[in-house]
Design a protein around this motif. Structure first.
Motif, mmCIF file in Angstrom:
data_model
loop_
_atom_site.group_PDB
_atom_site.id
_atom_site.type_symbol
_atom_site.label_atom_id
_atom_site.label_comp_id
_atom_site.label_asym_id
_atom_site.label_seq_id
_atom_site.Cartn_x
_atom_site.Cartn_y
_atom_site.Cartn_z
ATOM 1 N N ALA A 276 5.226 1.416 -5.078
ATOM 2 C CA ALA A 276 5.311 0.763 -3.772
ATOM 3 C C ALA A 276 4.174 -0.240 -3.668
ATOM 4 O O ALA A 276 3.033 0.078 -3.982
ATOM 5 C CB ALA A 276 5.220 1.784 -2.650
ATOM 6 N N LEU A 277 4.488 -1.447 -3.264
ATOM 7 C CA LEU A 277 3.467 -2.498 -3.151
ATOM 8 C C LEU A 277 3.453 -3.049 -1.739
ATOM 9 O O LEU A 277 4.455 -3.579 -1.268
ATOM 10 C CB LEU A 277 3.789 -3.654 -4.102
ATOM 11 C CG LEU A 277 3.416 -3.492 -5.561
ATOM 12 C CD1 LEU A 277 3.795 -4.750 -6.321
ATOM 13 C CD2 LEU A 277 1.932 -3.227 -5.719
ATOM 14 N N HIS A 278 2.345 -2.872 -1.066
ATOM 15 C CA HIS A 278 2.196 -3.475 0.257
ATOM 16 C C HIS A 278 0.715 -3.520 0.576
ATOM 17 O O HIS A 278 -0.115 -3.038 -0.193
ATOM 18 C CB HIS A 278 2.967 -2.680 1.301
ATOM 19 C CG HIS A 278 2.692 -1.211 1.270
ATOM 20 N ND1 HIS A 278 1.483 -0.692 1.647
ATOM 21 C CD2 HIS A 278 3.442 -0.169 0.864
ATOM 22 C CE1 HIS A 278 1.520 0.613 1.505
ATOM 23 N NE2 HIS A 278 2.686 0.959 1.022
ATOM 24 N N SER A 279 0.386 -4.072 1.731
ATOM 25 C CA SER A 279 -1.017 -4.332 2.033
ATOM 26 C C SER A 279 -1.821 -3.048 2.228
ATOM 27 O O SER A 279 -3.045 -3.079 2.217
ATOM 28 C CB SER A 279 -1.112 -5.198 3.290
ATOM 29 O OG SER A 279 -0.518 -4.502 4.367
ATOM 30 N N GLY A 280 -1.158 -1.906 2.386
ATOM 31 C CA GLY A 280 -1.891 -0.671 2.589
ATOM 32 C C GLY A 280 -2.345 -0.023 1.293
ATOM 33 O O GLY A 280 -3.066 0.978 1.307
ATOM 34 N N THR A 514 -2.560 1.883 19.381
ATOM 35 C CA THR A 514 -2.673 3.264 18.891
ATOM 36 C C THR A 514 -2.313 3.374 17.409
ATOM 37 O O THR A 514 -2.702 4.321 16.750
ATOM 38 C CB THR A 514 -1.747 4.214 19.676
ATOM 39 O OG1 THR A 514 -0.399 3.795 19.472
ATOM 40 C CG2 THR A 514 -2.074 4.221 21.148
ATOM 41 N N ALA A 515 -1.565 2.421 16.900
ATOM 42 C CA ALA A 515 -1.091 2.530 15.516
ATOM 43 C C ALA A 515 -1.716 1.477 14.628
ATOM 44 O O ALA A 515 -1.102 0.976 13.705
ATOM 45 C CB ALA A 515 0.435 2.412 15.478
ATOM 46 N N ARG A 516 -2.942 1.114 14.930
ATOM 47 C CA ARG A 516 -3.575 0.050 14.170
ATOM 48 C C ARG A 516 -3.648 0.419 12.692
ATOM 49 O O ARG A 516 -3.361 -0.370 11.821
ATOM 50 C CB ARG A 516 -4.981 -0.209 14.716
ATOM 51 C CG ARG A 516 -5.596 -1.482 14.206
ATOM 52 C CD ARG A 516 -6.688 -1.964 15.124
ATOM 53 N NE ARG A 516 -6.145 -2.492 16.365
ATOM 54 C CZ ARG A 516 -6.854 -2.608 17.490
ATOM 55 N NH1 ARG A 516 -8.103 -2.211 17.526
ATOM 56 N NH2 ARG A 516 -6.307 -3.101 18.575
ATOM 57 N N ARG A 517 -3.999 1.657 12.429
ATOM 58 C CA ARG A 517 -4.081 2.080 11.031
ATOM 59 C C ARG A 517 -2.754 2.697 10.601
ATOM 60 O O ARG A 517 -2.062 3.337 11.377
ATOM 61 C CB ARG A 517 -5.226 3.077 10.850
ATOM 62 C CG ARG A 517 -6.595 2.425 10.930
ATOM 63 C CD ARG A 517 -7.691 3.466 10.907
ATOM 64 N NE ARG A 517 -7.447 4.520 11.868
ATOM 65 C CZ ARG A 517 -7.102 5.766 11.543
ATOM 66 N NH1 ARG A 517 -6.973 6.096 10.291
ATOM 67 N NH2 ARG A 517 -6.897 6.665 12.468
ATOM 68 N N ARG A 518 -2.435 2.473 9.331
ATOM 69 C CA ARG A 518 -1.176 2.943 8.785
ATOM 70 C C ARG A 518 -1.083 4.467 8.852
ATOM 71 O O ARG A 518 -0.056 5.038 9.170
ATOM 72 C CB ARG A 518 -1.104 2.466 7.338
ATOM 73 C CG ARG A 518 0.122 2.830 6.589
ATOM 74 C CD ARG A 518 0.067 2.115 5.249
ATOM 75 N NE ARG A 518 0.487 3.000 4.171
ATOM 76 C CZ ARG A 518 1.747 3.130 3.802
ATOM 77 N NH1 ARG A 518 2.689 2.489 4.423
ATOM 78 N NH2 ARG A 518 2.066 3.924 2.796
ATOM 79 N N LYS A 519 -2.189 5.110 8.553
ATOM 80 C CA LYS A 519 -2.214 6.585 8.591
ATOM 81 C C LYS A 519 -1.867 7.074 9.976
ATOM 82 O O LYS A 519 -1.110 8.024 10.155
ATOM 83 C CB LYS A 519 -3.620 7.095 8.230
ATOM 84 C CG LYS A 519 -3.873 7.176 6.752
ATOM 85 C CD LYS A 519 -4.184 8.636 6.348
ATOM 86 C CE LYS A 519 -4.267 8.764 4.838
ATOM 87 N NZ LYS A 519 -5.307 7.909 4.262
ATOM 88 N N ALA A 520 -2.469 6.414 10.992
ATOM 89 C CA ALA A 520 -2.235 6.826 12.370
ATOM 90 C C ALA A 520 -0.753 6.717 12.686
ATOM 91 O O ALA A 520 -0.161 7.619 13.280
ATOM 92 C CB ALA A 520 -3.047 5.955 13.320
ATOM 93 N N PHE A 521 -0.149 5.634 12.247
ATOM 94 C CA PHE A 521 1.272 5.460 12.523
ATOM 95 C C PHE A 521 2.083 6.565 11.858
ATOM 96 O O PHE A 521 2.972 7.158 12.449
ATOM 97 C CB PHE A 521 1.759 4.097 12.041
ATOM 98 C CG PHE A 521 3.207 3.861 12.356
ATOM 99 C CD1 PHE A 521 3.578 3.364 13.591
ATOM 100 C CD2 PHE A 521 4.189 4.194 11.440
ATOM 101 C CE1 PHE A 521 4.917 3.194 13.905
ATOM 102 C CE2 PHE A 521 5.527 4.029 11.746
ATOM 103 C CZ PHE A 521 5.898 3.523 12.977
#
Ligand code: ADP
Ligand code: ZN
Ligand code: ZN
Length: 728
Positions: A276-280, A514-521
């Motif tokens: 998987a390739l993405h900015s995270g 509230t979902a700024r970070r990927r983990k949080a989302f």
């Protein structure tokens, strides 16, 4: 002496000449380090031989060739050349911008992937026997014992002499080097395959039709209502692709959508390496995955738009999910459409490409109607009915903090029957503000021509364009009125209202705050999935692709603002958004219900949404576009400009318009106008639209026009071209 021409990350529309002892022919696509200015740069060799563009004595020598790295594949270079030409963006920046960060730097890449770790010998040894002055060695060992395998660069930074300590420990056999293997990979090799469900008739037909084109180029539009099982169709096609030894590339608009898809892929194809390739994805890991794709080891690559440039030697299938989504278009730098490049790449590689959506872009749908794309439909949901959609006329009643009595009643019913509800707030061009009803003042951003957005929790006003922040004023600075009113329904205000109405309900707000970070989302998504939430409040983020089994009610607030938009795509976007968000409701046994609060319940757009008839909507919308001469019946380019002074922007765009009109192409050059948000962070912005019925004529125009733009006044003005713009 041999010449090579190298692509560098420099904002100039040219390649750079260097010399080399050996012939450069075998080096096309190779990574090199070259002297540039006072320093060195990493680049990619694109051409070899030919005549130098500058006097021979000024041509410098290539400093280093990464000889044992794989060359960038010809098909990827060809795609990049196309992107550079079509989007009128420097080739060097296209090439370098598409590479993982680690490859843009002048260091060897191998090391970024390696990990050093303690060997069994080190673990068994008695460390107290080390000489007491071996402080660095001891620190390195302690660190590795505590942290496990670590990047050498990190270990070297532990002490000033850590580099030497590391070398010594390697020589003594206390430390070993391993190629880092990503977590997840080993796991997915072990567990058992999840069997797919029996296909519905529609799905089977789509798989057969598309599957029959696996050996050639074919562009497919898969038009499937929400919950119709499009993903299942992709999975079957991927299965066939893998069985034939091919690689599949899956593009998704949003990083938040990848975990669900990754999980489904991993379950279905154990033993296949998924990347998987993405900015995270952290840099070193990104390079590793990129290499896995490039070497052919990865069977499936899932990624956001940049993944379209990844080398895949056995590429045999491309899927673009939610192909209508604007996130597939890059909005800065190289402003490319990953969807359009995916179709081009499929053509170059002679493989099929599947564009999937419940609400295709009108561009794609028009191509399907014209026979340029093949159309295949999934017309019903797999395991449930489509939700019922109703408009609630808000003119007839007083809303309670933006909520109608019908919506409140429906939420109450949902809570009583332990179903989940989603209150969806359309925030496009709309946000809560602080207003003075006495004089009409509303808090402005001092640096932008935008209103500040009210954030209730923090009791702050924030600018969503430049990030400026200030405290909420107690009195109107213009008239002194002490009674400032929050206006508009932000997610926070709705959250507040719902918490008061339903004190026992478990309420969760998901938005950019509230979902700024990927983990949080991801955590929030999991809580919804596990039914730890009764009422969900959300914005655009939630409209896309998510599958929440218990969700039955969707209430839409604030949809109307799109109806007065000047953007000719507003209706298309609103239709797609409402259809997508409605599509979250009732995806399992329980029937879904959607309530749209509006002041215009009879508007044709809402009628079409209620009938859930994409084709009818699209045909009407296309007819309007044809009559108005808008895309897809015309092709557009936007010249954007910004500078500290408005006059500079106006002068630049004015001259650009004049010179464009003088060139004598069959294009329409419109007058320059200020951008919708005309000032951002103290910089003035404007644009100029150029349109033509012919794509190739527009391209020839751009070839002639672009070189003229970098004139005298361009120095103070930052400008860029946006070919096929989606937003003004
Ligand atoms: P879409 O991508 O079109 O919104 P999905 O592929 O996510 O739809 O499918 C919706 C749900 O239906 C998923 O939970 C999926 O596992 C399930 N599903 C898909 N196809 C079938 C099928 N043929 N039989 C049973 N369930 C299916
Ligand atoms: Zn601002
Ligand atoms: Zn006032």
């Amino acid at each position: 002496m041999h010449l090579v021409r190298v692509a560098l990350d420099v904002p100039l529309p040219t390649l750079f000449d260097y010399r080399l002892e050996q012939s450069g022919r075998e080096l096309i696509g190779a990574r090199v380090v070259v002297p540039f200015g006072r320093g060195q740069r990493t680049g990619i060799v694109l051409e070899a031989g030919g005549e130098a563009q500058v006097p021979r004595h000024r041509i410098k020598r290539v400093a280093h060739v990464f000889a044992d790295e794989p060359r960038l594949a010809p098909d990827v270079l060809q795609l990049m050349r196309f992107a550079s030409r079509y989007y009128h963006y420097p080739m060097g920046q296209v090439v370098m911008g598409a590479l993982p960060q680690a490859l843009r730097r002048a260091h060897a890449s191998r090391e970024a992937m390696a990990r050093v770790m303690l060997t069994p010998a080190a673990l068994a040894a008695d460390w107290s026997s080390l000489p007491s002055r071996a402080v660095a060695r001891r620190r390195v060992l302690e660190y590795l014992r505590a942290r496990g395998p670590s990047p050498p660069a990190v270990v070297r930074s532990l002490a000033s002499t850590a580099s030497r300590a590391l070398r010594d420990l390697l020589a003594e056999g206390w430390i070993g080097v391993e190629e880092h293997v990503a977590p997840g990979f080993d796991e997915c090799l072990t567990h058992e395959a999840v069997r797919g469900p029996a296909l519905t008739a529609d799905q089977a037909e789509a798989v057969e039709a598309i599957g029959a084109t696996l050996d050639c180029f074919a562009a497919w539009l898969l038009l499937g209502v929400t919950g119709s099982g499009k993903t299942e169709v992709y999975l079957r096609l991927i299965e066939r692709t893998l069985a034939r030894g091919g690689q599949a590339l899956i593009l998704v608009p949003e990083i938040n959508l990848t975990p669900q898809l990754e999980a489904r892929l991993a379950g279905r194809f154990p033993g296949v390496l998924l990347a998987a390739l993405h900015s995270g994805v952290p840099e070193a890991e990104r390079l590793r995955r990129w290499r896995a794709a490039e070497s052919g080891r990865a069977g499936v690559l899932v990624g956001t738009r940049l993944a379209v440039f990844t080398p895949l030697p056995r590429l045999a299938l491309i899927v673009v999910d939610e192909e209508h989504d604007a996130s597939l278009k890059q909005q800065e730098g190289l402003r490319y459409s990953a969807r359009d490049l995916a179709v081009l790449r499929a053509k170059q590689c002679q493989v099929p490409v599947v564009l999937g959506s419940a609400t295709p872009s009108l561009e794609s749908y028009a191509k399907a109607l014209a026979g340029r794309y093949r159309l295949t439909r999934l017309s019903g949901r797999v395991s449930s009915q489509l939700p019922s959609i109703r408009c609630v006329d808000t003119r007839a009643q007083r809303l309670r903090d933006g909520l109608s009595s019908e919506l409140i009643a429906a939420l109450t019913r949902g809570l009583a029957s332990a179903e989940q509800s989603l209150v969806f707030i359309n925030r496009r061009g709309f946000a809560p503000a602080l207003l003075c009803f006495a004089c009409g003042w509303s808090a402005p951003c001092p640096r932008c021509s935008a209103r500040l957005v009210l954030h209730l929790h923090a009791a702050r006003l924030r600018c969503h364009y430049c990030g400026h922040e200030e405290a909420v004023s107690q009195a109107c600075p213009s008239c002194g009125n002490l009674d400032l009113t929050p206006a508009g329904h932000g997610t926070q205000r709705i959250e507040h209202a719902l918490a008061q109405l339903f004190p026992a309900a478990r309420i969760l707000r998901i938005d950019r705050d509230t979902a700024r970070r990927r983990k949080a989302f991801e955590q929030m998504r999991q809580r919804v999935q596990d039914h730890q939430i009764d009422i969900l409040i959300g914005t655009q983020m939630l409209a896309k692709g998510h599958d929440f089994p218990r969700l039955t009610l969707v209430g839409v607030i604030n949809a109307d603002s799109a109806l007065y938009s000047t953007d000719f795509r507003a209706a298309e976007k609103l239709f797609a958004q409402l259809t997508q968000v409605a599509g979250r409701a009732g995806r399992r046994e329980a029937a879904g219900e959607v309530l749209i609060q509006t002041q215009f319940p009879d508007h044709p757009l809402y009628r079409a949404v209620q009938r859930q008839d994409y084709a009818a909507f699209a045909e009407l919308a296309l007819q309007e576009r044809r009559e108005a001469g808008f895309p897809p019946y015309a092709h557009q380019v936007l010249l954007r400009a910004e500078a500290p002074q408005r006059e500079a922007v106006e002068r630049f765009l004015g001259r650009a318009a004049q010179s464009g009109a003088r060139l004598g192409f069959r294009v329409e050059v419109y007058d320059p106008v200020p951008s919708p948000v005309a000032r951002v962070a103290g910089r003035e912005r404007g644009h100029l639209l150029v349109q033509s019925a012919s794509r190739s004529e527009l391209q020839r125009f751009l070839d002639a026009w672009t070189p003229q733009l970098s004139g005298r006044e361009a120095g103070r003005v930052r400008w860029s071209l946006d070919v096929d713009p989606l937003e003004l």
